[in-house]
Design a protein around this motif. Sequence first.
Motif, PDB file in Angstrom:
ATOM      1  N   SER A   1       0.832  -1.210   0.000  1.00 56.65           N
ATOM      2  CA  SER A   1       0.000   0.000   0.000  1.00 56.65           C
ATOM      3  C   SER A   1       0.863   1.254   0.000  1.00 56.65           C
ATOM      4  O   SER A   1       0.467   2.290  -0.563  1.00 56.65           O
ATOM      5  N   THR A   2       2.040   1.181   0.609  1.00 53.08           N
ATOM      6  CA  THR A   2       2.961   2.315   0.592  1.00 53.08           C
ATOM      7  C   THR A   2       3.448   2.571  -0.831  1.00 53.08           C
ATOM      8  O   THR A   2       3.506   3.717  -1.293  1.00 53.08           O
TER       9      THR A   2
ATOM     10  N   SER B   1      11.436  16.684  11.669  1.00 54.97           N
ATOM     11  CA  SER B   1      10.826  15.561  12.401  1.00 54.97           C
ATOM     12  C   SER B   1       9.323  15.757  12.465  1.00 54.97           C
ATOM     13  O   SER B   1       8.817  16.878  12.344  1.00 54.97           O
ATOM     14  N   HIS B   2       8.624  14.641  12.651  1.00 50.86           N
ATOM     15  CA  HIS B   2       7.164  14.711  12.754  1.00 50.86           C
ATOM     16  C   HIS B   2       6.675  13.611  13.691  1.00 50.86           C
ATOM     17  O   HIS B   2       7.108  12.453  13.590  1.00 50.86           O
ATOM     18  N   LEU B   3       5.801  13.973  14.601  1.00 57.04           N
ATOM     19  CA  LEU B   3       5.144  13.018  15.490  1.00 57.04           C
ATOM     20  C   LEU B   3       3.669  13.000  15.125  1.00 57.04           C
ATOM     21  O   LEU B   3       2.967  13.996  15.282  1.00 57.04           O
ATOM     22  N   GLU B   4       3.219  11.844  14.615  1.00 55.24           N
ATOM     23  CA  GLU B   4       1.828  11.715  14.175  1.00 55.24           C
ATOM     24  C   GLU B   4       0.940  11.322  15.358  1.00 55.24           C
ATOM     25  O   GLU B   4       1.105  10.250  15.946  1.00 55.24           O
ATOM     26  N   PRO B   5      -0.010  12.181  15.744  1.00 52.85           N
ATOM     27  CA  PRO B   5      -0.877  11.861  16.880  1.00 52.85           C
ATOM     28  C   PRO B   5      -1.809  10.683  16.578  1.00 52.85           C
ATOM     29  O   PRO B   5      -2.248  10.503  15.439  1.00 52.85           O
ATOM     30  N   ASP B   6      -2.061   9.880  17.601  1.00 54.45           N
ATOM     31  CA  ASP B   6      -3.031   8.775  17.529  1.00 54.45           C
ATOM     32  C   ASP B   6      -2.665   7.708  16.505  1.00 54.45           C
ATOM     33  O   ASP B   6      -3.532   6.925  16.091  1.00 54.45           O
TER      34      ASP B   6
ATOM     35  N   PHE C   1       3.145   4.180   8.120  1.00 52.97           N
ATOM     36  CA  PHE C   1       3.675   3.934   6.776  1.00 52.97           C
ATOM     37  C   PHE C   1       2.657   3.287   5.837  1.00 52.97           C
ATOM     38  O   PHE C   1       2.911   3.190   4.635  1.00 52.97           O
ATOM     39  N   ALA C   2       1.510   2.856   6.340  1.00 55.49           N
ATOM     40  CA  ALA C   2       0.566   2.194   5.451  1.00 55.49           C
ATOM     41  C   ALA C   2      -0.897   2.492   5.765  1.00 55.49           C
ATOM     42  O   ALA C   2      -1.759   2.120   4.991  1.00 55.49           O
ATOM     43  N   GLY C   3      -1.166   3.141   6.848  1.00 55.01           N
ATOM     44  CA  GLY C   3      -2.552   3.359   7.230  1.00 55.01           C
ATOM     45  C   GLY C   3      -3.079   4.731   6.831  1.00 55.01           C
ATOM     46  O   GLY C   3      -2.511   5.436   5.999  1.00 55.01           O
ATOM     47  N   ARG C   4      -4.188   5.105   7.460  1.00 60.08           N
ATOM     48  CA  ARG C   4      -4.840   6.381   7.155  1.00 60.08           C
ATOM     49  C   ARG C   4      -3.927   7.561   7.463  1.00 60.08           C
ATOM     50  O   ARG C   4      -3.890   8.547   6.726  1.00 60.08           O
TER      51      ARG C   4
ATOM     52  N   TRP D   1      -0.715   7.677   7.256  1.00 62.80           N
ATOM     53  CA  TRP D   1       0.254   7.805   6.168  1.00 62.80           C
ATOM     54  C   TRP D   1      -0.380   8.466   4.948  1.00 62.80           C
ATOM     55  O   TRP D   1       0.183   9.403   4.380  1.00 62.80           O
ATOM     56  N   ARG D   2      -1.543   7.989   4.559  1.00 61.71           N
ATOM     57  CA  ARG D   2      -2.173   8.496   3.336  1.00 61.71           C
ATOM     58  C   ARG D   2      -2.562   9.968   3.470  1.00 61.71           C
ATOM     59  O   ARG D   2      -2.325  10.762   2.550  1.00 61.71           O
ATOM     60  N   ASN D   3      -3.165  10.330   4.597  1.00 65.59           N
ATOM     61  CA  ASN D   3      -3.733  11.667   4.726  1.00 65.59           C
ATOM     62  C   ASN D   3      -2.737  12.733   5.192  1.00 65.59           C
ATOM     63  O   ASN D   3      -2.839  13.892   4.785  1.00 65.59           O
ATOM     64  N   ASN D   4      -1.794  12.353   6.038  1.00 65.46           N
ATOM     65  CA  ASN D   4      -0.918  13.355   6.645  1.00 65.46           C
ATOM     66  C   ASN D   4       0.559  13.177   6.314  1.00 65.46           C
ATOM     67  O   ASN D   4       1.224  14.122   5.884  1.00 65.46           O
TER      68      ASN D   4
END
Length: 425
Positions: A123-124, A376-381, A388-391, A393-396
């Motif tokens: 998916s990536t 750097s980036h920290l993705e919340p939740d 790397f493969a979920g929502r 990753w796709r949206n943000n």
Amino acid sequence: MRYMFSYDLMETIRNTNQWMGASAKAMASYPALSMVPHPAVSWMAAWGEVTERSFKRMIAKPGWGIRSITCEDGRDHVVEIETVVEKSFGNLLHFKVSGRAPCARKVLLVAPMSGHYATLLRSTVLSLLNDCDVYITDWHNARDIPVSAGKFDIEDYTLYLVDFMRELGPDTHVIAVCQPAPLTLAATAYLAEQDPEAQPRTLTLIGGPIDPDATPTEVTDFGARVTMGQLEQSMIQRVGYKYPGVGRKVYPGLLQLTSFMAMNIDRHGQAFYDQIMRVSRGEASDFDAHNRFYDEYLAVMDMTAEFYLSTVERIFKNREIAKNEFVVDGHKVDIGKITRVAVKTVEGANDDISAPGQCIAALDLCTGLPESKKASHLEPDAGHYGIFAGRSWRNNIRPMVLKFIDANSAPAPRSKGTPTQQNAA
């Protein structure tokens, strides 16, 4: 030989369960049983179908399943998967989009070698294909590699990455996912010293254990409390006679899968029970959510013993990358020598494998890199898979990574005193 026996014993158990599932499905599908309106019959057929499929997937290498994509011109373009570099323990693959104009972004995805095939990043790859010219590392199953091919540890892995980066050239943007993040950082530093003109433009590290002790997790705690002798005795086996790699010492995929499943046994058990009930009611399909996930999750590969043991000892126990003491082929790699490659780290706030803090440690190691080249980036939740493969990753994360690539696509100016300038002088 007892290790070879245990390897064959696991394969025998797997084969037996696959046979039992196929037998139950066949027996419950006899036409005569249709006259017996008992739910146990349909449940038996459903159990057999799910069981056979599950145990069959454990020895199958998933296909990429990427045949075409729709480009900006509104047309479908065929995707051809070609081998660019072929090596004993892994190949460099290229997803060639036929008939598409040359793409400005050339991306090398470094897939993890931690039990699953590179197809885990399917998916990536799909999410990047429209905007990038995508290459990926495709690691081989150790059980299929003859002993005559020699060893393969983390130093060999790093040198493979060096060769792949050299092959693709300096206009490459590297994205390393999870396990290979520290080794990809080391490979980039190795090139910075040995062949600076082959360095990639950017390096994005996603959820990798650069410094495992920065934020301890269950994974790091396990590595700390178990001795290397215990690991070798309990985890390492020899490949049995069924495969070309007979006699090779490996950390078997089936043993890895047992560990994966044990971490969330209640959730997996419920998922399979629910799937059996859906099949018995005729509500399941070949490509439903359960099958899409577990067809990939259950497909596991053996790792060479030396790769697994050296990873635990040198990355997790001795923290050679975190301490900037990593040695490759007799050469001490200095991560501080990275001065031209823009580096970005991505972490998930809910990552329970490589917790926040472990990956961003890479930026502190890049002492020779200006702050303008660090991000750097920290993705919340977001959990480990989501970054790397979920929502998430796709949206943000994906748009952010592409923006980072574009911002650093121009060749970086050489710093004074580089080997090339010295030679010219």
